[in-house]
Design a protein around this motif. Sequence first.
Motif, short mmCIF file in Angstrom:
data_model
loop_
_atom_site.label_atom_id
_atom_site.label_comp_id
_atom_site.label_asym_id
_atom_site.label_seq_id
_atom_site.Cartn_x
_atom_site.Cartn_y
_atom_site.Cartn_z
N ASP A 38 -23.79 2.57 -19.52
CA ASP A 38 -23.31 1.26 -19.92
C ASP A 38 -23.47 1.06 -21.43
O ASP A 38 -24.01 1.92 -22.14
CB ASP A 38 -24.01 0.15 -19.13
N ASP A 39 -23.00 -0.08 -21.93
CA ASP A 39 -23.01 -0.35 -23.37
C ASP A 39 -24.42 -0.38 -23.95
O ASP A 39 -24.65 0.09 -25.06
CB ASP A 39 -22.29 -1.67 -23.66
N ILE A 40 -25.37 -0.93 -23.21
CA ILE A 40 -26.76 -1.00 -23.69
C ILE A 40 -27.33 0.40 -23.85
O ILE A 40 -27.97 0.71 -24.87
CB ILE A 40 -27.62 -1.86 -22.75
N GLN A 41 -27.07 1.26 -22.88
CA GLN A 41 -27.55 2.64 -22.97
C GLN A 41 -26.90 3.38 -24.14
O GLN A 41 -27.56 4.14 -24.85
CB GLN A 41 -27.27 3.38 -21.66
N ARG A 42 -25.60 3.15 -24.33
CA ARG A 42 -24.90 3.80 -25.46
C ARG A 42 -25.49 3.34 -26.79
O ARG A 42 -25.70 4.14 -27.69
CB ARG A 42 -23.42 3.49 -25.40
N THR A 43 -25.73 2.03 -26.91
CA THR A 43 -26.29 1.48 -28.15
C THR A 43 -27.66 2.08 -28.42
O THR A 43 -27.95 2.49 -29.55
CB THR A 43 -26.38 -0.06 -28.06
N ILE A 49 -27.26 5.71 -29.60
CA ILE A 49 -26.82 5.77 -31.00
C ILE A 49 -27.99 5.47 -31.93
O ILE A 49 -28.22 6.18 -32.90
CB ILE A 49 -25.64 4.81 -31.25
N GLU A 50 -28.75 4.42 -31.62
CA GLU A 50 -29.91 4.06 -32.44
C GLU A 50 -30.94 5.19 -32.47
O GLU A 50 -31.54 5.47 -33.51
CB GLU A 50 -30.53 2.75 -31.94
N SER A 51 -31.12 5.83 -31.33
CA SER A 51 -32.06 6.95 -31.24
C SER A 51 -31.61 8.11 -32.14
O SER A 51 -32.44 8.72 -32.84
CB SER A 51 -32.15 7.41 -29.78
N HIS A 52 -30.32 8.41 -32.14
CA HIS A 52 -29.80 9.48 -33.00
C HIS A 52 -29.95 9.13 -34.48
O HIS A 52 -30.28 10.00 -35.29
CB HIS A 52 -28.34 9.78 -32.67
N ILE A 53 -29.72 7.87 -34.81
CA ILE A 53 -29.88 7.44 -36.21
C ILE A 53 -31.34 7.63 -36.64
O ILE A 53 -31.61 8.17 -37.72
CB ILE A 53 -29.43 5.98 -36.38
N GLU A 54 -32.28 7.21 -35.81
CA GLU A 54 -33.70 7.35 -36.14
C GLU A 54 -34.09 8.82 -36.25
O GLU A 54 -34.87 9.20 -37.13
CB GLU A 54 -34.57 6.63 -35.10
N GLU A 55 -33.55 9.66 -35.38
CA GLU A 55 -33.83 11.10 -35.43
C GLU A 55 -33.32 11.70 -36.74
O GLU A 55 -34.02 12.51 -37.37
CB GLU A 55 -33.20 11.82 -34.24
N CYS A 56 -32.13 11.31 -37.17
CA CYS A 56 -31.59 11.81 -38.45
C CYS A 56 -32.46 11.37 -39.62
O CYS A 56 -32.75 12.15 -40.53
CB CYS A 56 -30.15 11.32 -38.64
N LYS A 57 -32.90 10.11 -39.59
CA LYS A 57 -33.77 9.61 -40.67
C LYS A 57 -35.09 10.38 -40.69
O LYS A 57 -35.61 10.71 -41.77
CB LYS A 57 -34.03 8.12 -40.48
N HIS A 58 -35.62 10.67 -39.52
CA HIS A 58 -36.88 11.44 -39.43
C HIS A 58 -36.68 12.84 -40.02
O HIS A 58 -37.52 13.34 -40.77
CB HIS A 58 -37.35 11.52 -37.98
N ARG A 59 -35.56 13.47 -39.67
CA ARG A 59 -35.29 14.82 -40.19
C ARG A 59 -35.15 14.81 -41.71
O ARG A 59 -35.61 15.74 -42.39
CB ARG A 59 -34.03 15.39 -39.55
N ILE A 60 -34.54 13.77 -42.26
CA ILE A 60 -34.41 13.65 -43.71
C ILE A 60 -35.80 13.58 -44.35
O ILE A 60 -36.09 14.26 -45.35
CB ILE A 60 -33.55 12.43 -44.11
#
Length: 125
Positions: free
Chosen positions: A2-7, A10-21
């Motif tokens: 559902d939309d909540i899970q997708r959101t 997406i937020e989880s992937h953004i945080e993971e990218c920031k952590h990797r940076i």
Amino acid sequence: MDDIQRTKLIESHIEECKHRISVINGFMEISSDADEDSCCENILRLKNTISALEELQQYRQIGTPEQCREAVEKQQALRPIKEKESRIRYTDGYICPKCGGGFAGTGIADYCYHCGQAIDWSDTE
């Protein structure tokens, strides 16, 4: 999904990218063996990924592609269907061609009261 899970995904992937940076930046600070060009290239890729994911979030807030398509279709005015026998005296009755909802009076509304479909009153009596 559902939309909540997708959101949340997406937020989880953004945080993971920031952590990797931050990990790459930390590695470049403490290691003299770090290939700076390669590290900077990876940081740029991660920043581009974050940007793309944030843009995707904005589009999802607007609505799904199906919802956007439905909204565009409703804006294309359709002619109402005139009832053979009006249920209301002294005026004509019409039916929305999209949802079948009824209304009375010629040219009274630009949109169906029931579903929001744009109504085209040209060529009506």
